[in-house]
Design an enzyme around this catalytic site. Sequence first.
Site, PDB file in Angstrom:
ATOM      1  N   ALA A   3     -15.812  48.848 -42.578  1.00 38.64           N
ATOM      2  CA  ALA A   3     -16.800  49.107 -43.619  1.00 38.64           C
ATOM      3  C   ALA A   3     -17.958  49.980 -43.129  1.00 38.64           C
ATOM      4  CB  ALA A   3     -17.336  47.781 -44.163  1.00 38.64           C
ATOM      5  N   LYS A   4     -18.308  49.866 -41.857  1.00 39.40           N
ATOM      6  CA  LYS A   4     -19.428  50.665 -41.331  1.00 39.40           C
ATOM      7  C   LYS A   4     -19.087  52.154 -41.331  1.00 39.40           C
ATOM      8  CE  LYS A   4     -19.620  48.369 -37.405  1.00 39.40           C
ATOM      9  NZ  LYS A   4     -18.633  47.297 -37.644  1.00 39.40           N
ATOM     10  N   HIS A  19     -14.844  36.584 -30.383  1.00 36.50           N
ATOM     11  CA  HIS A  19     -14.555  37.936 -30.850  1.00 36.50           C
ATOM     12  C   HIS A  19     -13.899  38.791 -29.767  1.00 36.50           C
ATOM     13  CE1 HIS A  19     -15.968  42.229 -31.165  1.00 36.50           C
ATOM     14  NE2 HIS A  19     -15.356  42.088 -32.326  1.00 36.50           N
ATOM     15  N   LYS A  70      -9.852  43.638 -43.086  1.00 37.34           N
ATOM     16  CA  LYS A  70     -11.203  44.133 -43.303  1.00 37.34           C
ATOM     17  C   LYS A  70     -11.469  44.298 -44.793  1.00 37.34           C
ATOM     18  CE  LYS A  70     -12.180  44.685 -38.887  1.00 37.34           C
ATOM     19  NZ  LYS A  70     -13.331  44.071 -38.202  1.00 37.34           N
ATOM     20  N   GLU A  88     -20.534  37.843 -33.712  1.00 38.74           N
ATOM     21  CA  GLU A  88     -19.956  38.767 -32.735  1.00 38.74           C
ATOM     22  C   GLU A  88     -20.912  39.857 -32.276  1.00 38.74           C
ATOM     23  OE1 GLU A  88     -17.588  42.322 -34.746  1.00 38.74           O
ATOM     24  OE2 GLU A  88     -16.847  40.408 -35.500  1.00 38.74           O
ATOM     25  N   GLU A 124      -8.748  35.787 -31.234  1.00 39.07           N
ATOM     26  CA  GLU A 124      -8.428  37.000 -31.980  1.00 39.07           C
ATOM     27  C   GLU A 124      -7.443  37.867 -31.205  1.00 39.07           C
ATOM     28  OE1 GLU A 124     -11.048  40.150 -34.575  1.00 39.07           O
ATOM     29  OE2 GLU A 124     -11.911  39.424 -32.702  1.00 39.07           O
ATOM     30  N   GLU A 147     -16.079  36.681 -42.857  1.00 44.75           N
ATOM     31  CA  GLU A 147     -16.766  37.047 -41.613  1.00 44.75           C
ATOM     32  C   GLU A 147     -17.809  38.133 -41.843  1.00 44.75           C
ATOM     33  OE1 GLU A 147     -15.360  38.878 -37.284  1.00 44.75           O
ATOM     34  OE2 GLU A 147     -14.036  37.575 -38.441  1.00 44.75           O
ATOM     35  N   ARG A 165     -17.841  52.881 -29.058  1.00 46.63           N
ATOM     36  CA  ARG A 165     -18.678  54.058 -29.307  1.00 46.63           C
ATOM     37  C   ARG A 165     -19.704  54.194 -28.177  1.00 46.63           C
ATOM     38  NH1 ARG A 165     -17.558  51.516 -34.174  1.00 46.63           N
ATOM     39  NH2 ARG A 165     -16.322  52.801 -35.607  1.00 46.63           N
TER      40      ARG A 165
END
Length: 377
Positions: free
Chosen positions: A27-28, A308, A177, A258, A328, A232, A63
């Site tokens: 989503a980001k 996470h 997601k 997370e 996960e 989440e 990143r």
Amino acid sequence: MMSASDRITWVRLSSAYLPLDTPVSDAKVLTGRQRPMTEIAFLFAEIGTESGHEGVGFGYSKRAGGPGQYAHAREIAPELLGEDPSDIARLWDKLVWAGASVGRSGLATQAIAAIDVALWDLKAKRAGLPLAKLIGAHRDSVRCYNTSGGFLHAPVEQVLDNATAALERGIGGIKIKVGHPDSRVDLARVTAVREHLGDAVPLMVDANQQWDRPTAQRLGRALEPYGLVWIEEPLDAYDSAGHAALAASLDTPIATGEMLTSVAEHAELIRAGAADVIQPDAPRIGGITPFLRLAALAEHQRLQLAPHFAMEIHVHLAAAYALEPWVEHFEWLEPLFEERLEIRDGRMLVPSRPGLGVTLSEQARKWTADQCEFGGR
């Protein structure tokens, strides 16, 4: 057998970059906050002692941040030389205070995480035990769910195929997601996945901090009929009050944590009643030492635990948590290690090998961009 005392004689740090086969979007990315993720930066720490024992640990950054973690670790690592590797809590404090001018959370402690994990790996190897057994395991396997197949860049048909493949591999649950700019797209994807899986397969959704409070409340109610294990990060990671309001008003559990980078931040989350499921990340909060402190707080409040990412570390830590946890599954890190985690009947098995049970691969060495070494062998 572990000798009564030993001394750290050398430390090697490596900065490596793992390329991803496909640019990854959540989503980001869809809302313009970030670019698609194409690689993950890793900080590896290898620690050796005068008795010939060695430990390996890692931290990571998605990143930006990898070069910063490596630079900070390089400054503080010499503080380890000559120290007893068993004194992990004291060494963690020593490293924190060596760099306290830049804080005791975030990048400053993430740089310590790789070292801390390596010390725990070393200690367990000296004892001849898997890390979970050294800490004190409650179980030999942990429920696991897959995340890597459910990102927003993948068409829903591919998400369905990925979910089928994960279940056929023995994985126990599926997370997808959400947080698409058009919430109708989210609901259509969740509907498709739930219909594909049936009602019996555990299903989670992850909004990656996308929604504001009214949107999260509205969509949280719309998602209630799907029988989700959790929703989440519906809100900004630091919005404890908002998460607490959702946790109180929805039947579906709220999971978050997370993105937090210290035990103190998680303690505020717990104090506010902001999470039914807490999701700490050992590399992000500074390693195994702070993770265990946080786990004690979470257990006291009877919270569910679902660490996470970094399953190679977290399968051990989840196995040592009193309440039945989740871990996960991401296959992304597998090329970094010679070994593979075993998954069977919906659960990830704790490795029987000493320590973390992983060895750096030749591929990890080839992806190394820089390294430095202190002390002598």
